[in-house]
Structures are given as C-alpha cells and as structure tokens.
Design a protein around this motif. Structure first.
Motif, PDB file in Angstrom:
ATOM      1  N   GLY A 190       0.854  -1.182   0.000  1.00  0.00           N
ATOM      2  CA  GLY A 190       0.000   0.000   0.000  1.00  0.00           C
ATOM      3  C   GLY A 190       0.885   1.225   0.000  1.00  0.00           C
ATOM      4  O   GLY A 190       1.989   1.204   0.557  1.00  0.00           O
ATOM      5  N   VAL A 191       0.432   2.291  -0.615  1.00  0.00           N
ATOM      6  CA  VAL A 191       1.237   3.503  -0.698  1.00  0.00           C
ATOM      7  C   VAL A 191       0.685   4.561   0.248  1.00  0.00           C
ATOM      8  O   VAL A 191      -0.519   4.815   0.293  1.00  0.00           O
ATOM      9  N   ALA A 192       1.574   5.163   1.027  1.00  0.00           N
ATOM     10  CA  ALA A 192       1.231   6.331   1.836  1.00  0.00           C
ATOM     11  C   ALA A 192       1.330   7.541   0.911  1.00  0.00           C
ATOM     12  O   ALA A 192       2.409   8.091   0.671  1.00  0.00           O
ATOM     13  N   LEU A 193       0.211   7.940   0.364  1.00  0.00           N
ATOM     14  CA  LEU A 193       0.162   8.905  -0.736  1.00  0.00           C
ATOM     15  C   LEU A 193       0.634  10.296  -0.301  1.00  0.00           C
ATOM     16  O   LEU A 193       0.210  10.810   0.734  1.00  0.00           O
ATOM     17  N   THR A 194       1.500  10.894  -1.116  1.00  0.00           N
ATOM     18  CA  THR A 194       1.874  12.296  -0.908  1.00  0.00           C
ATOM     19  C   THR A 194       0.749  13.208  -1.392  1.00  0.00           C
ATOM     20  O   THR A 194      -0.108  12.795  -2.184  1.00  0.00           O
ATOM     21  N   THR A 195       0.769  14.441  -0.926  1.00  0.00           N
ATOM     22  CA  THR A 195      -0.169  15.450  -1.419  1.00  0.00           C
ATOM     23  C   THR A 195       0.594  16.421  -2.310  1.00  0.00           C
ATOM     24  O   THR A 195       1.478  17.129  -1.827  1.00  0.00           O
ATOM     25  N   PRO A 196       0.294  16.481  -3.597  1.00  0.00           N
ATOM     26  CA  PRO A 196       1.027  17.399  -4.475  1.00  0.00           C
ATOM     27  C   PRO A 196       0.555  18.843  -4.297  1.00  0.00           C
ATOM     28  O   PRO A 196      -0.649  19.109  -4.188  1.00  0.00           O
ATOM     29  N   PHE A 197       1.508  19.754  -4.259  1.00  0.00           N
ATOM     30  CA  PHE A 197       1.206  21.178  -4.147  1.00  0.00           C
ATOM     31  C   PHE A 197       1.789  21.918  -5.354  1.00  0.00           C
ATOM     32  O   PHE A 197       2.848  21.569  -5.863  1.00  0.00           O
ATOM     33  N   THR A 198       1.087  22.947  -5.776  1.00  0.00           N
ATOM     34  CA  THR A 198       1.602  23.907  -6.736  1.00  0.00           C
ATOM     35  C   THR A 198       1.161  25.281  -6.252  1.00  0.00           C
ATOM     36  O   THR A 198      -0.033  25.519  -6.048  1.00  0.00           O
ATOM     37  N   ASN A 199       2.139  26.126  -5.983  1.00  0.00           N
ATOM     38  CA  ASN A 199       1.864  27.460  -5.424  1.00  0.00           C
ATOM     39  C   ASN A 199       1.084  27.356  -4.113  1.00  0.00           C
ATOM     40  O   ASN A 199       0.156  28.114  -3.853  1.00  0.00           O
ATOM     41  N   ASP A 200       1.489  26.381  -3.302  1.00  0.00           N
ATOM     42  CA  ASP A 200       0.949  26.155  -1.959  1.00  0.00           C
ATOM     43  C   ASP A 200      -0.516  25.760  -1.952  1.00  0.00           C
ATOM     44  O   ASP A 200      -1.171  25.802  -0.923  1.00  0.00           O
ATOM     45  N   GLU A 201      -1.037  25.360  -3.088  1.00  0.00           N
ATOM     46  CA  GLU A 201      -2.400  24.835  -3.166  1.00  0.00           C
ATOM     47  C   GLU A 201      -2.333  23.364  -3.574  1.00  0.00           C
ATOM     48  O   GLU A 201      -1.438  22.957  -4.327  1.00  0.00           O
ATOM     49  N   VAL A 202      -3.267  22.567  -3.072  1.00  0.00           N
ATOM     50  CA  VAL A 202      -3.320  21.173  -3.519  1.00  0.00           C
ATOM     51  C   VAL A 202      -3.528  21.140  -5.026  1.00  0.00           C
ATOM     52  O   VAL A 202      -4.426  21.795  -5.562  1.00  0.00           O
ATOM     53  N   ASP A 203      -2.671  20.406  -5.705  1.00  0.00           N
ATOM     54  CA  ASP A 203      -2.717  20.309  -7.160  1.00  0.00           C
ATOM     55  C   ASP A 203      -3.514  19.055  -7.528  1.00  0.00           C
ATOM     56  O   ASP A 203      -2.977  17.948  -7.567  1.00  0.00           O
ATOM     57  N   TYR A 204      -4.805  19.240  -7.797  1.00  0.00           N
ATOM     58  CA  TYR A 204      -5.688  18.092  -8.026  1.00  0.00           C
ATOM     59  C   TYR A 204      -5.434  17.441  -9.380  1.00  0.00           C
ATOM     60  O   TYR A 204      -5.674  16.232  -9.535  1.00  0.00           O
ATOM     61  N   ASP A 205      -4.935  18.185 -10.344  1.00  0.00           N
ATOM     62  CA  ASP A 205      -4.554  17.572 -11.623  1.00  0.00           C
ATOM     63  C   ASP A 205      -3.369  16.636 -11.430  1.00  0.00           C
ATOM     64  O   ASP A 205      -3.352  15.511 -11.962  1.00  0.00           O
ATOM     65  N   ALA A 206      -2.375  17.097 -10.664  1.00  0.00           N
ATOM     66  CA  ALA A 206      -1.214  16.253 -10.379  1.00  0.00           C
ATOM     67  C   ALA A 206      -1.620  15.038  -9.553  1.00  0.00           C
ATOM     68  O   ALA A 206      -1.107  13.930  -9.751  1.00  0.00           O
ATOM     69  N   LEU A 207      -2.542  15.237  -8.627  1.00  0.00           N
ATOM     70  CA  LEU A 207      -3.042  14.123  -7.817  1.00  0.00           C
ATOM     71  C   LEU A 207      -3.669  13.050  -8.711  1.00  0.00           C
ATOM     72  O   LEU A 207      -3.426  11.853  -8.535  1.00  0.00           O
ATOM     73  N   GLU A 208      -4.449  13.473  -9.681  1.00  0.00           N
ATOM     74  CA  GLU A 208      -5.069  12.524 -10.609  1.00  0.00           C
ATOM     75  C   GLU A 208      -4.005  11.744 -11.378  1.00  0.00           C
ATOM     76  O   GLU A 208      -4.093  10.516 -11.510  1.00  0.00           O
TER      77      GLU A 208
END
Length: 294
Positions: free
Chosen positions: A9-27
């Motif tokens: 199982g992966v402990a998922l990182t949270t991607p940020f771009t300009n200090d906001e969660v980057d939901y495109d990168a998350l996808e």
C-alpha cells in the motif's frame, strides 16, 4: 484470508503547486499508481502532510482518490488524532466519502496509557464501523501500542491490521504470536525492513517509496510469495532508500514525486525543502536506480 490488503500500500503524498493542492497532479499520480500494481492507497497520513491540510482539503483529496480508484483497490483514510471525538467525526465523514478503511495513529502529545488506547480505538471503531489499521510509530508519537493491547483490540471485528513502524522484530514476533494472523494483518511501516518483515511472515507494507516505484516494490512482495529469495533483488531499492533518508519524511520523497511530474517540489511549513545540492543528489540516485546502475 480476510485482510484488507496484502502486499504494497502507498502512503500517498499530497502534491502542491503554489501552496495549493494540485488536483490535476493528484489525478496523474493516482492513475500512475493504479497502472503499476499498487494494492492499496492510504490518504491523508503523515506522508500526505495531513497536519497542514485543512479539513476541506482532506475531504477533497479523499473524494477525488475514491472517485479515481473506483473500487479497484482499497482506499484507506488517515483519520486518527489525539482527540477521540474529533477522530470519530473524521472517520464517519471518511466513510460517507467512500473510504474502504481507516488508519488510526496513537494519540500524541496528550498521550494516554494502554487502557486509554483500548478505549480510544474501540470507540472510533464502533462508531465508524469500517476496517481499521492501527498505526504504531513511537518515534513520532512517543508512545507504543503494547502487544497485549494489540491482542485485545484485534478481537474487535473492525480492527483488522497493524501498521508497525517500530522496526523492532522482538515486538513483531510477540504481536504475531498473540493475534490471529489469518484475520489480522501485520504491515510494515518501514520501507527498509521489508525483506526481514516478509521473511518473518508479515503481510505487506504501507510504503513511502512506493509513491515512485510502486510496481518494483510490489514485485518484491510477489517474489516472496513465490518462495524466492528476495535479498538480492532488494539491494537496488535499499540503495535508493538510503539516498531518500537524507531528511525527514516526506521532504525527500517529494523531490521524486515532483521529478516524475506530480506537482511542484513544495512542502508546507514547518517542513522545508531540501537544499539544492541534496535535491540534485537524490534525483541522481533515482535516475541511477531507473537505469539499473544502483
């Protein structure tokens, strides 16, 4: 077996771009993990920088991951805190959002005793009524779940696994003797000890490095299930893990997730990025790993 998952199982990182969660990168990241044989995704844990995520961000991340995964693998939400009622509320909300299970860390700072742990975890489990992975990481919380306590908790129908980040194999062996391992999973919380963990009968790992090498890390587990000696195959991964240990998690691994295009290289304070020289060295180690040179 009725384990919530076996293997990696992966402990998922949270991607940020300009200090906001980057939901495109998350996808993009979640799709990459699914395409590369990950067995479970753990959302909003330590590696996700959960202490610095807002409640809205945690819910949005979980909602998106559940939607993207679409039942292919279990999605486990980190909902444990040092406040029992807050943990219950977060756990119920995670269930509403479609989580398949929960991961609960031991209370920290206002740490309790073993009787308190039993009550804390039992109340959350009975309120949420989802499969629960207990998370024992005394290096971060300054308290441990005693083997006897794990045994007591394992009798709760919802408490189905332990993420063991003690790196103490005497502890592992005592827990293993006390629980029904056909129905209670023992999962490593340390990427670097999985060879011995699997050799001693562990069922899997909740991994940080699997954010960037999910398939390769699962291959190690699969080889062990086939009865193969996995020590030699693990050596290149061990060298990558050594390079990734340059700073506290998740500061280094986010160098690698950013290198792969999953958000910018950003962490939220109080975490700070690696100095450029160390970042370049870690990227170089990853490139060497990919090229088969480690």
């Amino acid at each position: 077996m009725t384990h919530i998952f076996n293997g990696v199982g992966v402990a998922l990182t949270t991607p940020f771009t300009n200090d906001e969660v980057d939901y495109d990168a998350l996808e993009q990241h979640v799709n990459y993990l699914l395409e590369n044989n990950i067995q479970s995704i753990i959302v909003n844990g330590t590696t996700a920088e959960s202490p610095t995520l807002t409640t809205e961000e945690k819910e949005n991340v979980l909602r998106q991951v559940v939607s993207l995964v679409d039942g292919k693998v279990p999605v486990i939400a980190g909902t444990g805190t040092n406040n029992t009622q807050q943990s219950i509320a977060a756990s119920k909300r995670a269930k509403e959002l479609g989580a398949d299970g929960l991961m609960l860390i031991t209370p920290y700072y206002n740490k309790t005793n073993q009787r308190g742990l039993v009550e804390h975890f039992t109340q959350i489990a009975n309120a949420a009524q989802l499969p629960i992975v207990l998370y024992n990481v005394p290096s971060r919380t300054n308290m441990s779940i005693d083997p006897e306590t794990v045994e007591k908790l394992s009798h709760n129908e919802y408490i189905v696994a332990l993420k063991d980040a003690t790196n103490d194999f005497d502890y592992f062996e005592e827990v293993k003797e006390r629980v029904d391992t056909d129905n209670f999973a023992l999962l490593s919380g340390n990427d670097d000890n999985v060879v011995e963990f699997y050799n001693r009968g562990g069922h899997g790992v909740i991994s940080v490095i699997a954010n960037v090498i999910p398939g390769e890390f699962q291959d190690i587990y699969d080889a062990k299930q086939r009865g193969e000696d996995i020590e030699e195959a693990f050596k290149p991964i061990s060298k990558l893990l050594e390079a990734n240990s340059v700073d506290v998690n998740p500061i280094p691994v986010k160098v690698l997730t950013a290198y792969k295009g999953f958000g910018q290289y950003e962490v939220r304070l109080p975490l700070v990025p690696l100095p450029e020289k160390e970042r370049q060295a870690l990227e170089a180690a990853y490139k060497s790993y990919q090229a088969g040179d480690l």
